[in-house]
Design an enzyme around this catalytic site. Structure first.
Site, PDB file in Angstrom:
ATOM      1  N   HIS A   1      22.915  16.366  41.634  1.00 21.74           N
ATOM      2  CA  HIS A   1      21.967  17.065  40.854  1.00 21.74           C
ATOM      3  C   HIS A   1      21.628  18.318  40.884  1.00 21.74           C
ATOM      4  CE1 HIS A   1      20.022  13.089  40.877  1.00 21.74           C
ATOM      5  NE2 HIS A   1      19.008  13.339  40.445  1.00 21.74           N
TER       6      HIS A   1
ATOM      7  N   LYS B   1      17.412  20.231  45.480  1.00 18.18           N
ATOM      8  CA  LYS B   1      16.955  18.677  45.696  1.00 18.18           C
ATOM      9  C   LYS B   1      17.504  18.473  47.366  1.00 18.18           C
ATOM     10  CE  LYS B   1      17.584  13.731  43.886  1.00 18.18           C
ATOM     11  NZ  LYS B   1      16.109  13.825  43.910  1.00 18.18           N
TER      12      LYS B   1
END
Length: 231
Positions: free
Chosen positions: A123, A127
């Site tokens: 990600h 995040k």
């Protein structure tokens, strides 16, 4: 497709903005007042769960929850709300990811105890939680297929041979990666890899709005995106 009125919590976040941008195309109007809404969509933060649950209870609004990283108390709050109104709780609203969940379940059953399970997720640099909620959901599917309980988050040093009862989970963070998940089922002489890559947040936004439309009128309980899709 009839018009749907929804409250969006977390509209300034990346996913919230994606939902707001796609809403008009899906015939969904984002409203500010609870009295005018039919459903509440949450893409804020786990820390806001208590307040959101109280709002849903006060107005008897169905809830779609897309935040991850809930602790035990927050999970209990969601369960309490789900006794009164229907709740769709999903770590990932992508239709493709939910098909990945189903494929992972089928592959694990078919291959049995002859393979090792590993999960790799990637990600963007912003995040905050790791592993991702989707990676945890995949690990739970694999656990149920074999009755395993142990997760190993990464490996370092002289750790010895891989245990047969563990599921490895590895998190990558960098750049603007929207979301990638790979389930590796590695046996002797062959390896099966199931991968989903998201190119934009639009796929998650469309899935969340699909869930919001579906949950209105459902009986109170906690639903998954697989329920929404009939998988």
């Amino acid at each position: 497709m009839r018009q749907l009125r929804a409250i969006l919590i977390g509209a300034q976040g990346r996913m919230g903005r994606a939902v707001a941008e796609i809403a008009a195309k899906e015939n969904v109007t984002i409203v500010a007042a609870s009295e005018a809404a039919e459903v509440l969509i949450d893409f804020s933060a786990a820390s806001a769960t208590g307040e959101i649950c109280e709002k849903a209870l006060a107005q008897k609004l169905p809830v779609v929850i897309g935040t991850t990283g809930h602790d035990g108390k927050q999970q209990d709050e969601i369960a309490r709300v789900a006794k009164v109104v229907p709740v769709v709780l999903a770590s990932n609203f992508s239709v493709g990811v939910n098909v990945l969940f189903w494929l992972t379940e089928q592959a694990a059953k078919a291959l049995g105890d002859k393979v090792d399970f590993e999960i790799v997720e990637a990600h963007h640099r912003w995040k905050k939680d790791a592993p991702s909620g989707t990676a945890k959901a995949l690990a739970e599917i694999l656990q149920k297929s074999r009755g395993q309980k142990n997760w190993r988050h990464g490996r370092e040093g002289m750790i010895g041979a891989r245990g047969t009862e563990e599921i490895g989970i590895h998190s990558i963070r960098g750049g603007d990666i929207v979301g990638e998940h790979t389930v590796i089922l590695a046996g002797d002489g062959e390896r099966l890899e199931l991968t989903h890559r998201a190119a934009s947040r639009e796929t998650f936004a469309r899935g969340a709005l699909r869930a919001a439309r579906w949950v209105v009128g459902q009986p109170p309980r906690i639903y998954s995106m697989r329920d929404v899709l009939g998988l």
